[in-house]
Scaffold this active site. Structure first.
Site, PDB file in Angstrom:
ATOM      1  CG  HIS A   6      34.834  -7.723 -26.511  1.00  0.00           C
ATOM      2  ND1 HIS A   6      35.389  -6.738 -27.158  1.00  0.00           N
ATOM      3  CD2 HIS A   6      33.408  -7.246 -26.789  1.00  0.00           C
ATOM      4  CE1 HIS A   6      34.848  -5.862 -27.825  1.00  0.00           C
ATOM      5  NE2 HIS A   6      33.555  -6.096 -27.557  1.00  0.00           N
ATOM      6  CB  CYS A   8      40.819  -7.903 -27.666  1.00  0.00           C
ATOM      7  SG  CYS A   8      39.171  -8.638 -27.009  1.00  0.00           S
TER       8      CYS A   8
END
Length: 111
Positions: free
Chosen positions: A23, A35
């Site tokens: 992430h 993301c």
């Protein structure tokens, strides 16, 4: 950080697999544009391969992780389409990496 690994066959640089994990942590969940961008590009590429080349990739996806081994197609024209779409994904992810390199890194490996 998001890590992208692209594995290529050394003889012809054909993409044989890719894996994306992690992430970015650029912003709070639901507001993280990095993301979202990486997800849109990578999942969009898998969907485009299935829709435009009519090849179903053996893709695996979980929270923050997407990977696929790329089967070589017996029909060269179809295989070329798949490779073009994958190369497009690498270019798009590379563009994200150039702007947000602190959050995305791409590794290429020759096999």
């Amino acid at each position: 950080m998001i890590s992208v690994t692209v594995k290529r066959r050394a003889a012809d640089r054909r993409i044989v697999s890719f894996a994306i994990s992690g992430h970015a942590k650029y912003a709070d969940r639901g507001k993280d544009i990095i993301c979202a961008g990486v997800s849109a590009v990578s999942v969009g590429t898998v969907n485009a391969i299935e829709a435009l080349a009519t090849v179903e990739l053996p893709a695996k996806m979980k929270n923050g992780w997407l990977s696929s081994d790329i089967p070589e197609q017996p029909d060269k024209e179809t295989d070329d389409k798949v490779q073009l779409l994958l190369e497009s994904m690498v270019v798009m992810l590379g563009t994200i990496e150039k702007t947000y390199g602190k959050y995305v890194v791409i590794h290429e490996q020759l096999l």
